[in-house]
Design a protein around this motif. Structure first.
Motif, PDB file in Angstrom:
ATOM      1  N   ALA A 169      -4.193  -5.618 -23.375  1.00 41.66           N
ATOM      2  CA  ALA A 169      -3.692  -6.938 -23.040  1.00 41.66           C
ATOM      3  C   ALA A 169      -2.032  -6.736 -22.493  1.00 41.66           C
ATOM      4  O   ALA A 169      -1.442  -6.055 -23.348  1.00 41.66           O
ATOM      5  CB  ALA A 169      -3.702  -7.832 -24.164  1.00 41.66           C
ATOM      6  N   ALA A 170      -1.788  -7.352 -21.490  1.00 46.22           N
ATOM      7  CA  ALA A 170      -0.219  -7.238 -20.915  1.00 46.22           C
ATOM      8  C   ALA A 170       0.649  -8.372 -21.714  1.00 46.22           C
ATOM      9  O   ALA A 170       1.712  -8.041 -21.937  1.00 46.22           O
ATOM     10  CB  ALA A 170      -0.425  -7.434 -19.456  1.00 46.22           C
ATOM     11  N   ASP A 171       0.206  -9.460 -21.578  1.00 43.26           N
ATOM     12  CA  ASP A 171       0.852 -10.509 -22.420  1.00 43.26           C
ATOM     13  C   ASP A 171       0.250 -10.767 -23.725  1.00 43.26           C
ATOM     14  O   ASP A 171      -0.709 -11.577 -24.091  1.00 43.26           O
ATOM     15  CB  ASP A 171       0.672 -11.947 -21.613  1.00 43.26           C
ATOM     16  CG  ASP A 171       1.707 -12.880 -21.897  1.00 43.26           C
ATOM     17  OD1 ASP A 171       2.504 -12.771 -22.724  1.00 43.26           O
ATOM     18  OD2 ASP A 171       1.569 -13.937 -21.342  1.00 43.26           O
ATOM     19  N   LEU A 172       1.332 -10.543 -24.731  1.00 43.21           N
ATOM     20  CA  LEU A 172       0.892 -10.728 -25.990  1.00 43.21           C
ATOM     21  C   LEU A 172       1.787 -11.788 -26.592  1.00 43.21           C
ATOM     22  O   LEU A 172       1.080 -12.354 -27.792  1.00 43.21           O
ATOM     23  CB  LEU A 172       1.710  -9.386 -26.830  1.00 43.21           C
ATOM     24  CG  LEU A 172       1.083  -8.106 -26.470  1.00 43.21           C
ATOM     25  CD1 LEU A 172       1.751  -7.000 -27.451  1.00 43.21           C
ATOM     26  CD2 LEU A 172      -0.304  -7.827 -26.292  1.00 43.21           C
ATOM     27  N   ALA A 173       2.401 -12.530 -25.786  1.00 43.61           N
ATOM     28  CA  ALA A 173       3.077 -13.583 -26.295  1.00 43.61           C
ATOM     29  C   ALA A 173       2.111 -14.784 -27.108  1.00 43.61           C
ATOM     30  O   ALA A 173       2.079 -15.397 -27.920  1.00 43.61           O
ATOM     31  CB  ALA A 173       4.091 -14.258 -25.590  1.00 43.61           C
ATOM     32  N   PRO A 174       1.159 -15.181 -26.204  1.00 45.81           N
ATOM     33  CA  PRO A 174       0.280 -16.175 -26.690  1.00 45.81           C
ATOM     34  C   PRO A 174      -0.539 -15.825 -27.819  1.00 45.81           C
ATOM     35  O   PRO A 174      -1.046 -16.767 -28.519  1.00 45.81           O
ATOM     36  CB  PRO A 174      -0.772 -16.581 -25.302  1.00 45.81           C
ATOM     37  CG  PRO A 174      -0.577 -15.317 -24.347  1.00 45.81           C
ATOM     38  CD  PRO A 174       0.950 -14.856 -24.663  1.00 45.81           C
ATOM     39  N   TRP A 175      -1.164 -14.550 -27.808  1.00 48.35           N
ATOM     40  CA  TRP A 175      -1.457 -14.096 -28.937  1.00 48.35           C
ATOM     41  C   TRP A 175      -0.766 -14.131 -30.213  1.00 48.35           C
ATOM     42  O   TRP A 175      -1.359 -14.281 -31.345  1.00 48.35           O
ATOM     43  CB  TRP A 175      -2.164 -12.776 -28.749  1.00 48.35           C
ATOM     44  CG  TRP A 175      -3.208 -12.594 -27.620  1.00 48.35           C
ATOM     45  CD1 TRP A 175      -3.001 -12.209 -26.476  1.00 48.35           C
ATOM     46  CD2 TRP A 175      -4.801 -13.345 -27.904  1.00 48.35           C
ATOM     47  NE1 TRP A 175      -4.577 -12.367 -25.731  1.00 48.35           N
ATOM     48  CE2 TRP A 175      -5.440 -13.191 -26.690  1.00 48.35           C
ATOM     49  CE3 TRP A 175      -5.239 -13.733 -28.869  1.00 48.35           C
ATOM     50  CZ2 TRP A 175      -6.662 -13.444 -26.269  1.00 48.35           C
ATOM     51  CZ3 TRP A 175      -6.798 -14.360 -28.657  1.00 48.35           C
ATOM     52  CH2 TRP A 175      -7.203 -13.948 -27.226  1.00 48.35           C
ATOM     53  N   ARG A 176       0.426 -14.088 -30.215  1.00 49.18           N
ATOM     54  CA  ARG A 176       1.295 -13.878 -31.438  1.00 49.18           C
ATOM     55  C   ARG A 176       1.409 -15.434 -31.854  1.00 49.18           C
ATOM     56  O   ARG A 176       1.280 -15.739 -33.099  1.00 49.18           O
ATOM     57  CB  ARG A 176       2.776 -13.456 -30.922  1.00 49.18           C
ATOM     58  CG  ARG A 176       3.057 -12.035 -30.833  1.00 49.18           C
ATOM     59  CD  ARG A 176       4.481 -11.694 -30.826  1.00 49.18           C
ATOM     60  NE  ARG A 176       5.063 -12.282 -31.861  1.00 49.18           N
ATOM     61  CZ  ARG A 176       5.155 -11.721 -33.226  1.00 49.18           C
ATOM     62  NH1 ARG A 176       4.377 -10.654 -33.227  1.00 49.18           N
ATOM     63  NH2 ARG A 176       5.712 -12.240 -34.302  1.00 49.18           N
ATOM     64  N   ALA A 201      -1.396 -10.022 -32.171  1.00 53.72           N
ATOM     65  CA  ALA A 201      -0.808  -9.181 -31.208  1.00 53.72           C
ATOM     66  C   ALA A 201      -1.304  -7.626 -31.097  1.00 53.72           C
ATOM     67  O   ALA A 201      -1.419  -7.223 -29.879  1.00 53.72           O
ATOM     68  CB  ALA A 201       0.859  -9.301 -31.367  1.00 53.72           C
ATOM     69  N   CYS A 214     -10.085  -9.651 -25.841  1.00 53.10           N
ATOM     70  CA  CYS A 214      -9.421  -9.112 -24.672  1.00 53.10           C
ATOM     71  C   CYS A 214     -10.268  -7.889 -24.136  1.00 53.10           C
ATOM     72  O   CYS A 214      -9.595  -7.205 -23.256  1.00 53.10           O
ATOM     73  CB  CYS A 214      -8.287  -8.622 -25.378  1.00 53.10           C
ATOM     74  SG  CYS A 214      -7.131  -9.887 -25.878  1.00 53.10           S
ATOM     75  N   PRO A 238      -5.981 -18.140 -26.513  1.00 50.78           N
ATOM     76  CA  PRO A 238      -5.759 -18.127 -24.852  1.00 50.78           C
ATOM     77  C   PRO A 238      -7.130 -18.138 -24.227  1.00 50.78           C
ATOM     78  O   PRO A 238      -7.884 -17.669 -24.831  1.00 50.78           O
ATOM     79  CB  PRO A 238      -5.053 -17.049 -24.694  1.00 50.78           C
ATOM     80  CG  PRO A 238      -4.365 -16.567 -26.155  1.00 50.78           C
ATOM     81  CD  PRO A 238      -4.979 -17.410 -27.163  1.00 50.78           C
TER      82      PRO A 238
END
Lengths: 290, 290
Positions: free
Chosen positions: A188-195, A180, A54, A261
């Protein structure tokens, strides 16, 4: 500095907080016993790898996040090993904490390691306050209620354990948190895909662990084999049988690799996923596959 | 909204995080049993009172800090009550958590409450990131190594317990954290005098608790009396005798009141200290003093 060196240095700094005048010395010794010598450090390596992918720019916070994840993992091992759960005599090839220091101190060492994870984040976040809330939330979510590793372990106390939820929470949750938290520490702004990626990797890791518990040589485990059957724990390998469990493991590894991602560090992450999968496959199965 | 209402609402919101689909329901029930019905809530009331004295301007963060402190206190009670420590059957006039839910779930409920304290801080800190590091550090310091309540409890596992360090860490540390976290949540720059005030208040509270363990009627305690002697625990009342311990309590209350830093809420804080001291004095000693 390579990842393992960073992780060990962060953990050493964290655990050294227990050494102080007027502090109970056996507590510090029990905490150190729980954290060193090192295990595979799979989760903190995942945290660092995701942060790098990231575009890591706050390495002190990333190191703290990685150390926090590993401290929480070590704490969960100490408490899971206690007589009221697994009653494990050994861990990582040496005495479990309660066998070396007694049950009361093992209980407290686990508590202290949980708190130390959050103290480590607090220490690293001076001047980085804006980054701290999402990192703290990611770490807490991986451990606490409703779906963290403590919830996962609690399924062993329910009259009916939901196998899928048990695995996702007991193992997947901390992998999701590692990914995450690494991403959050890098801004990173969008953690959902990393989770999701972390959770998939955790599922594969748990499947491998279930298989190893059934078929691995004791020297491959660092802990006694056959514990899941002896303790009546939910296990993919016991539920499906070894051949189907191995097939499921291969599917899970592929799913995890696909869940990475798009980012400039994707190739390194994919390599990590593959090398972990190889490392965790028991030698007897590797031989039969070859 | 008065302090007690704020505290109960924050705690209810925090514990409700355990209720979710796919979450183990007995874990949530055990956590709720540990937190409700309410005890005296001395520490979170201290946290709110200090924040008010410092010109509170971020009430969501103050509420979270107060809830975090109380969740950690409840967690410590659950773990201290376990058979490997006090083996207490009752707490706050009802079954202790391990008597109601079993030892394994009591262990995990304590773990989950520790983590929930930090999750609560993470949730309240969105947009307040700059305030979070000192609050998080203050809370962690009160619980963890080297001198928090877990360290304090660990003195019971040392061959020689340092009585002064034991009391300061086992009780004073969380009072110091309550005061410092309240001040930090209100943006106070200098937390040191608030820590000292909290610690002094904690010393007085511990002295009162030691005295109550020896002389109070069971209905005043919400837990069995005479536990310190039965368990061989360090106790000011047992070490000095009741008359000298009562004199020491009065000195400690005066010291705590004097330690309140100059601020516009000092009068309310002094009133809280005095009312707590009265509330915690066993009726038999109040009668003999009157």
């Amino acid at each position: 500095m390579d990842g393992v060196t960073r992780i060990e240095r962060s953990l050493e700094t964290a655990v050294a907080m227990a050494d102080a005048a007027d502090a109970p010395p056996r507590l510090a010794a029990a905490m150190r016993h729980a954290v060193f010598p090192r295990g595979a450090r799979v989760r903190p390596r995942l945290c660092l790898a995701v942060a790098a992918a990231c575009g890591e720019d706050a390495p002190a916070l990333t190191d703290a996040a990685a150390a926090a994840i590993e401290l929480l993992h070590c704490a969960s091992l100490v408490h899971d090993d206690l007589p009221c759960f697994d009653d494990a005599a050994e861990r990582r090839g040496r005495l479990s904490v309660h066998r070396a220091f007694g049950v009361p101190l093992a209980l407290l060492a686990g508590d202290a390691l949980i708190v130390l994870a959050f103290q480590t984040l607090a220490q690293a976040s001076e001047g980085l306050g804006a980054r701290l809330p999402p990192v703290l939330a990611a770490v807490g979510q991986g451990v606490g209620v409703p779906h963290g590793i403590v919830a996962g372990q609690s399924w062993e106390c329910e009259p009916v354990a939901a196998l899928e939820a048990y695995h996702r929470q007991k193992t997947g949750a901390l992998f999701a948190a590692a990914a995450a938290a690494g991403a959050a520490s890098a801004g990173a702004a969008d953690l959902a895909p990393w989770r999701i990626f972390g959770e998939r990797l955790g599922e594969a890791y748990q499947a491998a662990d279930d298989i190893r518990d059934v078929v691995a040589e004791p020297d491959e485990m660092g802990k006694p084999a056959g514990r899941d059957a002896a303790l009546g724990r939910p296990s993919l390998a016991l539920a499906l049988g070894i051949p189907a469990a191995v097939q499921r493991l291969e599917e899970l590894v592929a799913v995890a690799a696909q869940a990475i991602p798009a980012c400039h560090g994707a190739a390194e992450l994919r390599a990590l996923v593959r090398s972990e999968a190889r490392r965790l496959t028991p030698r007897s199965l590797s031989r039969s596959a070859a």
